[in-house]
Design a protein around this motif. Structure first.
Motif, PDB file in Angstrom:
ATOM      1  N   UNK A  78     -45.616   7.793  22.146  1.00  0.00           N
ATOM      2  CA  UNK A  78     -45.730   7.171  20.828  1.00  0.00           C
ATOM      3  C   UNK A  78     -44.840   7.815  19.775  1.00  0.00           C
ATOM      4  N   UNK A 120     -51.166  14.533  26.560  1.00  0.00           N
ATOM      5  CA  UNK A 120     -51.753  15.497  25.629  1.00  0.00           C
ATOM      6  C   UNK A 120     -51.909  14.885  24.238  1.00  0.00           C
ATOM      7  N   UNK A 121     -50.855  14.241  23.774  1.00  0.00           N
ATOM      8  CA  UNK A 121     -50.900  13.702  22.411  1.00  0.00           C
ATOM      9  C   UNK A 121     -51.261  12.227  22.349  1.00  0.00           C
ATOM     10  N   UNK A 126     -54.920   7.370  19.852  1.00  0.00           N
ATOM     11  CA  UNK A 126     -53.541   7.266  19.359  1.00  0.00           C
ATOM     12  C   UNK A 126     -52.878   6.002  19.903  1.00  0.00           C
TER      13      UNK A 126
END
Lengths: 225, 456
Positions: A78, A120-121, A126
């Protein structure tokens, strides 16, 4: 409106900023892609499987998203800032979603999948933001945004598809900078989970991808308008 | 916790629009000899050169091998052989090709039709054999002599040179996937297309994605390329069995769209990657002619004979070529006189030879770095076509090129090192993370514009 503004902006060779309104003709392609159904797409390899998470955080088999429909799958993250990488794939997908939605016969037979390689992010939360309205249930053309629970779950999928990803690190400290280097690859998968085309930026042309999708649909009797 | 701003449609469009608006002037484009535009390229200093080397009886272990040479000027072993990986036996090894991710190096044997896939990413200084494919003839439907290995996304296009029915020149392109499985066999046309009769022969292939164009050239079959050259040239019937055609293909559809008469075995094929250019080039080994293929005003591909290399009556035998990154210069090696020739291609319709240098008693392959400042040469053509006795020099030579003259950097004597006949070369680096394919980034502005600017 945004699209028209950008077309004008591009035509003028300006930088990305607010532009006026008005219609700009589409830029011509460097070639006319062959007509749908006039060629056959190779059966390159089986689509890889693995465990993924949807935007609700539900664990699923990736195969749930690669069979039954003609599927266009891209690996993204992203925060990607490489214009010719994830953002480009995102726009191509968006354009195809809009274009295919105009033909009700086709719309339900095609699926788009954006699968993150940053577990992870790119949490499900998200990804839900990243997806925005594109993934709203009820859209004529399904667009699934997926991530994985861990790198351990992700790696077999990347290896299976042959998608290279490098972590960008600080040369001095060796710390991960939060970005990735990768060569964009987009996979066109038929209903039987066979990869029939792989596109990189050099060959990810929206009209040609559209024709390839129609070509696969015509294999099973579809008659595009 | 959300730490990453999501990529909105607007943000994506702006990013892509900016890239398209910038165009490609600041972006690198490269030759690296014959790499596929789908393979990430080395824009800076290459660190390793792999040399596909033919085994010679009585020389070392006598087997074919992949030789690794350290070419990093900062290294203590600069200009030295640092690894040699024998594959066992002699296969008439010939060309190498990098996979679409540059992690693997494919090499073939024209006699055995075996294919060897080397892992060149786990330890680029010490390649290992990852896979040996020995079912090429069976899976391809009787194709013999895997020659060019040209990466496309997820796949490798392999040009065959012959067939197992008569070992003549009628053959095909064979597509394998990156896992080493056969995908498709695409015959070279033998029918008439556009008034020109196809001969079914094959040699090299090169793709221009921006034009959806693929060009293929033609050489000869197993009967000829495995024959002693001295005997071959005296065999009138055999000398008739060379390819005389070049074929332009619709790459997407993998269908031939036009056949050109290009007599005398047109060999290596290269596209110019200079923005705005729409031409490819090849040279014919037996006629010494240079051919350029360019789209006319109607978009139709046309062939143009644009030059003659040396004295055709002497059969200098032009072999490998290497086009500079901007399409302005072409290295042409002539095997018989061991000479490399630099042609000014500023006007591809009227190229001029502007520099020559004798590299050795014989010279075959030429590969240049991305910036064109380093040019590498090797010596072997085919085991039975190389010169005999003292003229059978086998080497890798590196030269520095300043635009005016070649200055020797280092030489490795492949016989003295007990290696064999030095043939095809490919480059590698340790860190591949920043390498990009030729047409990556905004090198495809039309598509970027379409994606960013319009909803169809």
């Amino acid at each position: 409106m945004l699209a028209l503004a950008l077309a004008l902006l591009l035509h003028a060779g300006a930088t990305a900023a607010d532009a006026g309104h008005g219609a700009a003709p589409p830029a011509p392609m460097a070639f006319v892609p062959p007509a749908p159904g006039s060629y056959e797409l190779m059966r390159i390899m089986d689509a890889a499987d693995g465990r993924v998470l949807d935007t609700e955080g539900r664990a699923r088999d990736l195969s749930r998203y690669t069979g039954g429909k003609v599927t266009l799958l891209s690996f993204v993250y992203s925060s990607c800032a490489d214009a010719a990488g994830c953002p480009y794939a995102y726009l191509v997908f968006h354009q195809l979603q809009s274009r295919l939605a105009r033909d009700p016969q086709l719309a339900g037979q095609v699926r788009l999948v954006s699968l993150s390689f940053d577990p992870v992010r790119d949490t499900p939360e998200v990804l839900a933001l990243y997806a925005g309205d594109q993934a709203r249930p009820g859209r004529a053309v399904e667009w699934a945004f997926l991530t994985t629970a861990s790198v351990k779950d992700l790696l077999p999928i990347l290896d299976g598809f042959g998608q290279d990803v490098f972590l960008d690190v600080d040369p001095a400290s060796g710390a991960h900078l939060g970005t990735y280097s990768h060569v964009l690859k987009v996979f066109l998968i038929d209903r039987d989970r066979t990869v029939r085309e792989v596109y990189t930026t050099a060959f990810l042309m929206p009209d040609m991808v559209y024709n390839d999708i129609l070509t696969l649909l015509m294999e099973t009797g579809a008659k595009p308008e | 916790m959300i730490r990453t701003p999501p990529l909105s449609l607007k943000r994506a469009a702006i990013a892509v629009a900016a890239a398209a608006a910038l165009g490609t002037s600041a972006l690198p484009r490269a030759d690296e000899t014959s790499c596929s535009p789908f393979t990430p390229l080395i824009m800076g200093q290459e660190e390793f050169v792999y040399v596909w080397t033919l085994g010679v009886e009585g020389v070392g272990d006598g087997s074919d091998k992949l030789v690794t040479v350290d070419v990093n000027p900062k290294s203590k072993t600069y200009g030295k052989v640092i690894a040699s990986l024998s594959v066992g036996g002699r296969n008439e090894v010939h060309h190498l090709g990098l996979s679409d991710d540059r992690r693997y190096l494919w090499g073939g044997g024209l006699d055995s039709s075996k294919i060897f896939v080397f892992d060149i990413h786990s330890d680029p200084a010490k390649p290992r054999l990852a896979q040996a494919i020995d079912d090429f003839v069976e899976k391809s439907g009787g194709i013999v002599g895997p020659h060019t290995f040209y990466a496309t996304p997820g796949r490798m296009i392999i040009t065959g040179l012959s067939n197992n029915r008569d070992h003549g020149g009628t053959t095909a392109h064979v597509v394998y996937n990156n896992q080493g499985k056969h995908v498709q066999t695409v015959p070279i046309p033998t029918a008439e297309i556009g008034g020109v009769q196809g001969d079914g022969y094959n040699y090299d292939v090169a793709i221009n994605p921006a034009k959806n164009a693929m060009i293929s050239t033609s050489f000869t079959g197993w009967n000829n390329y495995m024959m002693d050259l001295g005997k071959l040239v005296k065999d009138g019937e055999a000398m008739k069995r060379f390819g005389n055609t070049t074929v332009m293909w619709d790459y997407k559809a993998m269908k031939p769209i036009k056949i050109f008469n290009t007599p005398g075995a047109p060999l290596e094929a290269r596209w110019s990657w200079q923005r705005g250019d729409n031409w490819a080039v090849t040279t014919a080994a037996l006629t010494s002619k240079i051919w350029v293929f360019r789209q006319d005003g109607k978009g139709e591909w046309q062939a143009h004979e644009v030059g003659t290399i040396g004295d055709p009556a002497q059969i200098p035998l032009p072999v490998d070529i290497s086009l500079t990154r901007d399409g302005k210069g072409l290295w042409i090696n002539t095997f018989m006189d061991g000479t490399t020739r630099y042609w000014d291609f500023s006007d591809p319709m009227k190229p001029q030879e502007v520099y020559t240098k004798k590299i050795g008693s014989q010279v075959n392959m030429v590969s240049q770095s991305y910036d064109g400042k380093r040019v590498y040469f090797t010596s072997s053509l085919l085991a039975n076509w190389d010169k005999k006795g003292a003229d059978d020099e086998q080497y890798l030579k590196m030269y520095h090129w300043d635009g005016k003259a070649l200055k020797e950097g280092f030489t490795i004597d492949f016989y003295k090192e007990k290696l064999g006949r030095a043939h095809h070369m490919k480059f590698q680096v340790r860190d591949m993370s920043k390498l990009k394919p030729l047409h990556a980034a905004s090198d495809n502005p039309e598509s970027l514009r379409m994606a960013a600017g319009t909803e169809r």
